[in-house]
Design an enzyme around this catalytic site. Structure first.
Site, mmCIF file in Angstrom:
data_model
loop_
_atom_site.group_PDB
_atom_site.id
_atom_site.type_symbol
_atom_site.label_atom_id
_atom_site.label_comp_id
_atom_site.label_asym_id
_atom_site.label_seq_id
_atom_site.Cartn_x
_atom_site.Cartn_y
_atom_site.Cartn_z
ATOM 1 N N ASP A 115 -48.103 -28.202 -90.418
ATOM 2 C CA ASP A 115 -46.669 -28.318 -90.638
ATOM 3 C C ASP A 115 -46.436 -29.043 -91.953
ATOM 4 O O ASP A 115 -47.280 -29.834 -92.394
ATOM 5 C CB ASP A 115 -45.976 -29.059 -89.500
ATOM 6 C CG ASP A 115 -44.496 -28.707 -89.421
ATOM 7 O OD1 ASP A 115 -44.159 -27.800 -88.645
ATOM 8 O OD2 ASP A 115 -43.691 -29.318 -90.143
ATOM 9 N N GLN A 116 -45.291 -28.768 -92.544
ATOM 10 C CA GLN A 116 -45.008 -29.319 -93.880
ATOM 11 C C GLN A 116 -43.644 -29.991 -93.900
ATOM 12 O O GLN A 116 -42.675 -29.485 -93.327
ATOM 13 C CB GLN A 116 -45.040 -28.194 -94.916
ATOM 14 C CG GLN A 116 -44.839 -28.660 -96.345
ATOM 15 C CD GLN A 116 -44.825 -27.489 -97.307
ATOM 16 O OE1 GLN A 116 -43.864 -26.743 -97.367
ATOM 17 N NE2 GLN A 116 -45.914 -27.323 -98.039
#
Length: 199
Positions: free
Chosen positions: A78-79
């Protein structure tokens, strides 16, 4: 099942993401994998930093997918983008994308990408970061860019692999894939440690 001409793997690999961008990146390693898009709450905790949020969400996605694929090796990622410590989410609309890019104009945004590899009795997690320094952008440049590329599902409102590269003065980091959403250099290291030879 995604199988871009890969050799047979000793066990199933699952990408815990519905992101087409991450799937495209993982294709580059020549692995056979399936996708499982877990449904988790992505809201940050009070006081949680962008890097902590990225790591937690990567871990939660991997663990949620591993629950459905207990014999698989699961990749979660995830970013979170950060401008002056404040997270930048996916804009969702043209108006919001233009507002985000206007706020980023002339400034540096750091992208934190969490990575979690779990399964077979072992879990490894890390956060890789990548920074982009934006040019001074006029309202007309921003409008033209957003209308042409429609980066509405991208944190920070740009696609680095496309015309978005024209928005920047400088890029800083060890792996440009981190900016797109999956740190392939770090992932390759983790996979090799698990006995999956890449290449």
């Amino acid at each position: 099942m995604f199988s871009p001409g890969a050799a047979s793997m000793p066990y199933e690999i699952v990408l815990a993401s519905g992101s087409a961008y991450r799937a495209e990146l993982l294709h580059r390693l020549g692995l056979t994998f399936t996708r499982h898009s877990p449904d988790i709450d992505e809201q940050p905790y009070e006081g949680e930093s962008p890097s902590e949020l990225a790591l937690r969400l990567a871990q939660e996605k991997a663990q949620a997918a591993a629950h459905h694929h207990p014999k698989a090796l699961v990749i979660g990622s995830d970013q979170v983008a950060s401008l002056k410590g404040a997270p930048l989410g996916k804009p969702g609309t043209v108006k919001r994308a233009c507002e985000q890019l206007a706020a980023c104009s002339g400034k540096t945004v750091t992208f934190y990408t969490g990575l979690c590899l779990t399964g077979l009795g072992q879990t490894d997690s890390l956060v890789d970061s990548y920074s982009v320094s934006f040019r001074q952008l006029s309202a007309q440049q921003i409008q033209r860019y957003v209308e042409k590329e429609l980066p509405l599902d991208c944190a920070g409102s740009f696609k680095m692999e496309g015309l978005g590269i024209s928005l920047f003065e400088r890029l800083e980091g060890s792996d440009p894939n981190t900016l797109i959403g999956l740190p392939l250099i770090q992932l390759t290291t983790l996979l090799n440690q698990r006995g999956i030879a890449v290449p």
